[in-house]
Structures are given as structure tokens and as C-alpha cells.
Design an enzyme around this catalytic site. Structure first.
Site, PDB file in Angstrom:
ATOM      1  N   SER A 236     -66.046 -11.000  17.004  1.00  0.00           N
ATOM      2  CA  SER A 236     -65.985  -9.606  17.298  1.00  0.00           C
ATOM      3  C   SER A 236     -65.425  -9.436  18.727  1.00  0.00           C
ATOM      4  O   SER A 236     -65.563 -10.762  19.415  1.00  0.00           O
ATOM      5  CB  SER A 236     -67.163  -9.035  17.349  1.00  0.00           C
ATOM      6  OG  SER A 236     -67.671  -8.734  15.896  1.00  0.00           O
TER       7      SER A 236
HETATM    8  N1  SAH Z   1     -70.975 -12.759  14.406  1.00  0.00           N
HETATM    9  C1  SAH Z   1     -69.911 -13.755  14.335  1.00  0.00           C
HETATM   10  C2  SAH Z   1     -68.847 -12.651  13.560  1.00  0.00           C
HETATM   11  C3  SAH Z   1     -69.049 -12.587  12.261  1.00  0.00           C
HETATM   12  S1  SAH Z   1     -67.681 -12.353  11.190  1.00  0.00           S
HETATM   13  C4  SAH Z   1     -69.475 -14.158  15.683  1.00  0.00           C
HETATM   14  O1  SAH Z   1     -70.228 -13.672  16.645  1.00  0.00           O
HETATM   15  O2  SAH Z   1     -68.271 -14.725  15.664  1.00  0.00           O
HETATM   16  C5  SAH Z   1     -68.644 -11.989   9.799  1.00  0.00           C
HETATM   17  C6  SAH Z   1     -69.032 -13.091   8.905  1.00  0.00           C
HETATM   18  O3  SAH Z   1     -70.125 -12.573   8.089  1.00  0.00           O
HETATM   19  C7  SAH Z   1     -67.992 -13.875   8.254  1.00  0.00           C
HETATM   20  O4  SAH Z   1     -68.045 -15.184   8.799  1.00  0.00           O
HETATM   21  C8  SAH Z   1     -68.624 -14.076   6.909  1.00  0.00           C
HETATM   22  O5  SAH Z   1     -68.043 -15.048   6.204  1.00  0.00           O
HETATM   23  C9  SAH Z   1     -69.843 -13.731   7.202  1.00  0.00           C
HETATM   24  N2  SAH Z   1     -70.670 -13.304   5.857  1.00  0.00           N
HETATM   25  C10 SAH Z   1     -70.389 -12.338   4.818  1.00  0.00           C
HETATM   26  N3  SAH Z   1     -71.167 -12.142   3.988  1.00  0.00           N
HETATM   27  C11 SAH Z   1     -72.332 -12.915   4.169  1.00  0.00           C
HETATM   28  C12 SAH Z   1     -73.297 -13.099   3.779  1.00  0.00           C
HETATM   29  N4  SAH Z   1     -73.757 -12.621   2.669  1.00  0.00           N
HETATM   30  N5  SAH Z   1     -74.198 -13.959   4.219  1.00  0.00           N
HETATM   31  C13 SAH Z   1     -73.892 -14.870   5.566  1.00  0.00           C
HETATM   32  N6  SAH Z   1     -72.609 -14.731   6.151  1.00  0.00           N
HETATM   33  C14 SAH Z   1     -71.856 -13.565   5.652  1.00  0.00           C
END
Ligand code: SAH
Length: 220
Positions: A62
Site C-alpha cells: 500500500s
Molecule cells: N499489508 C500488506 C499489503 C497487503 S496486499 C503490506 O503492508 O504490504 C493484500 C494481501 O492480502 C495480498 O498479499 C493477498 O494475497 C492477501 N490475502 C488476500 N486474502 C487473504 C486471506 N484470506 N488471508 C490472508 N491473506 C490474504
């Protein structure tokens, strides 16, 4: 000062100037954690521009302002136990660890194996070895370590996942984007009161990747 350092100072000072970054602790954490270690090598020079960047799989890191917004709302304190859903790059978890300190605990869940490996590697590079990262469906939370002082969902859910509310402590807070995959999404702040009642507020419109898993978008 390197170009990267200049860009970092400019981005952080701008967030302060526009009032998005107010707490000295959050500013300190953002100054300290090397965001450039959490992006793909080909994006290193852009690491401190205030935009989201693609990482691996369908995940993104993000934009810096998004972390400022979420952390200003969450008001993390030293010693707290935090759960993040969606490790992505690992950057958010590294910031959380700074904010809760040695006495606190951060657990981050990632559903995509490739992204999980990426986050794990980045956290290690950044010497952030005391974050617990688990490959699992975070839409059901992580019962084993519950309850939590704060839960950050960093992928957009169709609705607030029920198990996550259950896993919040009284006085616990949660930030979760809710909305459509392509349509409008809102970042929601939830606080569980001492009596178990919920306080809910809309923070702002956001763009996150969809939450997968049991309480996410199953078709993805
Ligand atoms: N917080 C992160 C950005 C996250 S992007 C940072 O600081 O970089 C969103 C992420 O959520 C992706 O990697 C995706 O694979 C993950 N995601 C989506 N659904 C999910 C679930 N049910 N459980 C765990 N991770 C999930």
C-alpha cells in the site's frame, strides 16, 4: 543524502503537513523501517513515492499514506497483540512491530504461498525476525493466539468477517476495507466496547485487493 532518503523525508513531511501523520511514534516508525527493502528490486527507486506498488502475485504494497491513516486510527500501544490479515510485502507488519515494541506481538497471515515467501524474506532482510508470519486463510482469523488488541485487514472483504470480531478483545480495534472488487470500497473502523457492543465508523474510500478465503470473495 541519497535520492531515496530525500524522497522519504519529503513523503513523510508531506503527510505531516496535510495532517495525515500526527503521532510522533508513527512518524518515528515510518522513518525507521526501510520501505525500500519491502518492494521489488526494480521498484527500489520508487519505494518512497506515495503510491501503492505491485509486488508478487496479485498483491501490492500500500501507499505510505494508507499506513499513516490506518495507524492513526488504530492507536497501537506498546505491549499490544496485533493480527494482520494479508502480509503482502511484510512492510505493514514491520511497522506494527515498531509500534507495539519488544513487549508486544505481531502475527501476520498470508494466503498466497508466493507472497508469503516474499514477505518472509523481506522481514528477514529488515531484521524483523520477531514477527510471526503464517501461511493461512486469514478471513477466519487466527484463533490460536486470540484475542487481539487490534486487527488490520489489508484486503477488501465483501462484509466484515464475523470470526474477526469474535477474536477482538474488549476495547479492541479493527480496521477493515469493505466493498466491491471493482467498485467502491470503504475503510471501516470498529471498536469493541467493554460490554461487547460495537462502535463503527467509516474512515475513507480506499482501494485494496480482494480478500480471499472462507469469509472473502470465494470466486477469486
Ligand atoms: N499489508 C500488506 C499489503 C497487503 S496486499 C503490506 O503492508 O504490504 C493484500 C494481501 O492480502 C495480498 O498479499 C493477498 O494475497 C492477501 N490475502 C488476500 N486474502 C487473504 C486471506 N484470506 N488471508 C490472508 N491473506 C490474504
Amino acid at each position: 543524502m541519497s535520492e531515496l532518503e530525500k524522497q522519504k523525508k519529503e513523503t513523510i513531511e508531506n503527510l505531516v503537513a496535510i495532517g495525515r501523520l500526527r503521532s510522533p511514534e508513527i512518524k518515528k516508525a515510518m522513518m525507521k523501517v526501510k520501505r525500500e527493502l519491502f518492494v521489488l528490486p526494480s521498484y527500489k527507486d520508487e519505494a518512497w513515492i506515495d503510491v501503492a506498488l505491485p509486488i508478487v502475485g496479485k498483491a501490492t504494497i500500500s501507499a505510505p499514506h494508507m499506513y499513516a491513516i490506518m495507524f492513526e486510527e488504530a492507536k497501537l500501544k506498546k505491549g499490544e497483540k496485533v493480527l494482520e490479515i494479508g502480509s503482502g510485502s511484510g512492510y505493514g507488519a514491520a511497522l506494527m512491530k515498531e509500534l507495539v515494541g519488544k513487549e508486544g506481538k505481531v502475527i501476520t497471515l498470508e494466503i498466497d504461498p508466493e507472497v508469503y515467501e516474499f514477505a518472509k524474506k523481506n522481514l528477514k532482510k529488515a531484521d524483523c525476525t520477531n514477527v510471526k508470519i503464517i501461511l493461512s486463510d486469514g478471513s477466519v482469523g487466527y484463533e490460536k493466539e486470540a484475542p487481539y488488541d487490534c486487527i488490520f485487514v489489508t484486503a477488501t472483504a465483501p462484509e466484515i468477517p464475523k470470526p474477526l470480531i469474535k477474536q477482538l478483545k474488549p476495547e479492541g480495534r479493527m480496521l477493515v476495507p469493505v466493498g466491491g472488487i471493482a467498485g467502491s470500497q470503504e475503510l471501516i473502523y470498529i471498536k469493541k466496547n467493554k460490554d461487547g457492543g460495537l462502535e463503527e465508523r467509516n474512515i475513507c474510500g480506499v482501494v485494496f485487493v480482494p480478500l480471499r478465503g472462507k469469509f472473502g470473495y470465494k470466486q477469486i
